[in-house]
Design a protein around this motif. Structure first.
Motif, PDB file in Angstrom:
ATOM      1  N   PRO A 185       0.792  -1.243   0.000  1.00 14.58           N
ATOM      2  CA  PRO A 185       0.000   0.000   0.000  1.00 14.58           C
ATOM      3  C   PRO A 185       0.821   1.288   0.000  1.00 14.58           C
ATOM      4  O   PRO A 185       0.493   2.221  -0.743  1.00 14.58           O
ATOM      5  N   HIS A 186       1.888   1.369   0.790  1.00 14.29           N
ATOM      6  CA  HIS A 186       2.646   2.621   0.848  1.00 14.29           C
ATOM      7  C   HIS A 186       3.504   2.841  -0.400  1.00 14.29           C
ATOM      8  O   HIS A 186       4.048   3.925  -0.591  1.00 14.29           O
ATOM      9  N   LEU A 187       3.598   1.842  -1.269  1.00 16.32           N
ATOM     10  CA  LEU A 187       4.282   2.014  -2.551  1.00 16.32           C
ATOM     11  C   LEU A 187       3.272   2.208  -3.679  1.00 16.32           C
ATOM     12  O   LEU A 187       3.477   3.035  -4.559  1.00 16.32           O
ATOM     13  N   ALA A 188       2.194   1.455  -3.647  1.00 18.44           N
ATOM     14  CA  ALA A 188       1.183   1.544  -4.702  1.00 18.44           C
ATOM     15  C   ALA A 188       0.616   2.957  -4.828  1.00 18.44           C
ATOM     16  O   ALA A 188       0.350   3.430  -5.935  1.00 18.44           O
ATOM     17  N   VAL A 189       0.480   3.656  -3.701  1.00 18.28           N
ATOM     18  CA  VAL A 189      -0.086   5.002  -3.722  1.00 18.28           C
ATOM     19  C   VAL A 189       0.760   5.966  -4.560  1.00 18.28           C
ATOM     20  O   VAL A 189       0.244   6.912  -5.140  1.00 18.28           O
ATOM     21  N   TRP A 190       2.050   5.699  -4.660  1.00 17.40           N
ATOM     22  CA  TRP A 190       2.926   6.561  -5.453  1.00 17.40           C
ATOM     23  C   TRP A 190       2.564   6.560  -6.936  1.00 17.40           C
ATOM     24  O   TRP A 190       2.867   7.507  -7.655  1.00 17.40           O
ATOM     25  N   PHE A 191       1.924   5.476  -7.380  1.00 14.52           N
ATOM     26  CA  PHE A 191       1.650   5.339  -8.808  1.00 14.52           C
ATOM     27  C   PHE A 191       0.201   5.626  -9.166  1.00 14.52           C
ATOM     28  O   PHE A 191      -0.227   5.359 -10.291  1.00 14.52           O
ATOM     29  N   ALA A 192      -0.547   6.187  -8.222  1.00 15.42           N
ATOM     30  CA  ALA A 192      -1.903   6.639  -8.503  1.00 15.42           C
ATOM     31  C   ALA A 192      -1.814   7.836  -9.454  1.00 15.42           C
ATOM     32  O   ALA A 192      -0.816   8.563  -9.452  1.00 15.42           O
ATOM     33  N   PRO A 193      -2.839   8.045 -10.275  1.00 12.97           N
ATOM     34  CA  PRO A 193      -2.760   9.112 -11.281  1.00 12.97           C
ATOM     35  C   PRO A 193      -2.352  10.489 -10.742  1.00 12.97           C
ATOM     36  O   PRO A 193      -1.586  11.197 -11.385  1.00 12.97           O
ATOM     37  N   GLY A 194      -2.794  10.861  -9.566  1.00 14.81           N
ATOM     38  CA  GLY A 194      -2.468  12.181  -9.030  1.00 14.81           C
ATOM     39  C   GLY A 194      -1.020  12.363  -8.631  1.00 14.81           C
ATOM     40  O   GLY A 194      -0.577  13.486  -8.385  1.00 14.81           O
ATOM     41  N   ASN A 195      -0.254  11.287  -8.584  1.00 16.80           N
ATOM     42  CA  ASN A 195       1.138  11.365  -8.153  1.00 16.80           C
ATOM     43  C   ASN A 195       2.137  11.132  -9.280  1.00 16.80           C
ATOM     44  O   ASN A 195       3.339  11.050  -9.034  1.00 16.80           O
ATOM     45  N   ALA A 196       1.653  11.022 -10.502  1.00 21.00           N
ATOM     46  CA  ALA A 196       2.531  10.694 -11.633  1.00 21.00           C
ATOM     47  C   ALA A 196       3.675  11.689 -11.794  1.00 21.00           C
ATOM     48  O   ALA A 196       4.805  11.302 -12.080  1.00 21.00           O
ATOM     49  N   GLY A 197       3.406  12.967 -11.587  1.00 21.15           N
ATOM     50  CA  GLY A 197       4.453  13.976 -11.736  1.00 21.15           C
ATOM     51  C   GLY A 197       5.550  13.821 -10.698  1.00 21.15           C
ATOM     52  O   GLY A 197       6.737  13.982 -10.998  1.00 21.15           O
ATOM     53  N   ILE A 198       5.159  13.486  -9.477  1.00 25.73           N
ATOM     54  CA  ILE A 198       6.139  13.291  -8.408  1.00 25.73           C
ATOM     55  C   ILE A 198       7.035  12.101  -8.728  1.00 25.73           C
ATOM     56  O   ILE A 198       8.251  12.169  -8.598  1.00 25.73           O
ATOM     57  N   VAL A 199       6.418  11.021  -9.172  1.00 27.92           N
ATOM     58  CA  VAL A 199       7.180   9.805  -9.492  1.00 27.92           C
ATOM     59  C   VAL A 199       8.120  10.048 -10.666  1.00 27.92           C
ATOM     60  O   VAL A 199       9.275   9.630 -10.637  1.00 27.92           O
ATOM     61  N   ALA A 200       7.642  10.745 -11.683  1.00 26.81           N
ATOM     62  CA  ALA A 200       8.492  11.040 -12.835  1.00 26.81           C
ATOM     63  C   ALA A 200       9.702  11.865 -12.408  1.00 26.81           C
ATOM     64  O   ALA A 200      10.835  11.594 -12.827  1.00 26.81           O
ATOM     65  N   GLN A 201       9.468  12.839 -11.574  1.00 32.33           N
ATOM     66  CA  GLN A 201      10.558  13.679 -11.090  1.00 32.33           C
ATOM     67  C   GLN A 201      11.548  12.858 -10.262  1.00 32.33           C
ATOM     68  O   GLN A 201      12.758  12.991 -10.418  1.00 32.33           O
ATOM     69  N   LEU A 202      11.046  11.997  -9.399  1.00 28.48           N
ATOM     70  CA  LEU A 202      11.919  11.179  -8.561  1.00 28.48           C
ATOM     71  C   LEU A 202      12.730  10.181  -9.369  1.00 28.48           C
ATOM     72  O   LEU A 202      13.880   9.908  -9.051  1.00 28.48           O
TER      73      LEU A 202
END
Length: 196
Positions: free
Chosen positions: A107-124
């Motif tokens: 759960p604490h990893l899956a939330v990173w890939f929810a649509p609203g977090n795509a920009g954060i993940v791409a940046q990271l």
């Protein structure tokens, strides 16, 4: 907040304590919904203490992503069942699909890939030295012929491919395995593939 947050002299545990606290916040609020004041409250420290360890939210994200990426890779690649396939390509493919499955079920990893977090993940995925180091080491295990800069670039490619599958999943495991087989494995396994 307690004034003796680190009074027991174990300051080296402070970072871990903060990252543990932020894990629960990510599950409850999503990644983009977590502020530094909330992290300090959840960790039981002052904001000044939090900023002593993490200059800003980006630094906190990078540290969390690096720590968790290391844990996931260790769990997946350490599973003896993963090494059952005789063919190295199939073992690698099994490992990559197991990594995707592990992230999705945590759960604490899956939330990173929810649509609203795509920009954060791409940046990271472009900024985390820890993730970069893990990916480069991973690639070097399969392609020891590559100079370090080429292994790093290939590692970045693998991370981006995995992030894209997590952010925009395929139609199922078979489709994702086919994408990995066609677009990632050739670079990881073919010593004749030139990478500059």
């Amino acid at each position: 907040m307690t004034g003796d947050w680190l009074a027991d002299g174990r300051a080296e545990l402070a970072t871990e304590r903060i990252l543990d606290a932020v894990r629960a916040l990510f599950i409850d609020k999503g990644v983009s919904g977590v502020g530094m004041a909330e992290v300090a409250d959840a960790a039981g420290c002052s904001r000044a203490t939090l900023y002593r360890y993490f200059d800003n939210r980006q630094a906190l994200y990078v540290a969390f992503a690096g720590r968790e990426a290391g844990k996931v890779v260790e769990r997946v690649w350490g599973d003896p069942a993963l090494h059952a396939a005789a063919d190295p390509g199939e073992r690698l493919l099994d490992g990559l699909t197991a990594l995707l499955a592990e992230v999705r079920k945590t759960p604490h990893l899956a939330v990173w890939f929810a649509p609203g977090n795509a920009g954060i993940v791409a940046q990271l995925s472009n900024s985390s030295d820890v993730v970069d180091t893990l990916a480069t080491g991973f690639v070097s295990g399969f392609r020891p012929d590559l100079p370090a800069p080429a292994a790093q670039r290939l590692g970045q490619w693998v991370v981006r491919a995995m992030v894209s599958l997590l952010t925009l999943p395929g139609a199922g495991e078979d489709e994702e395995r086919a994408m990995l087989r066609n677009f990632v494995l050739p670079f990881l396994l073919d010593r004749g593939t030139a990478i500059e």
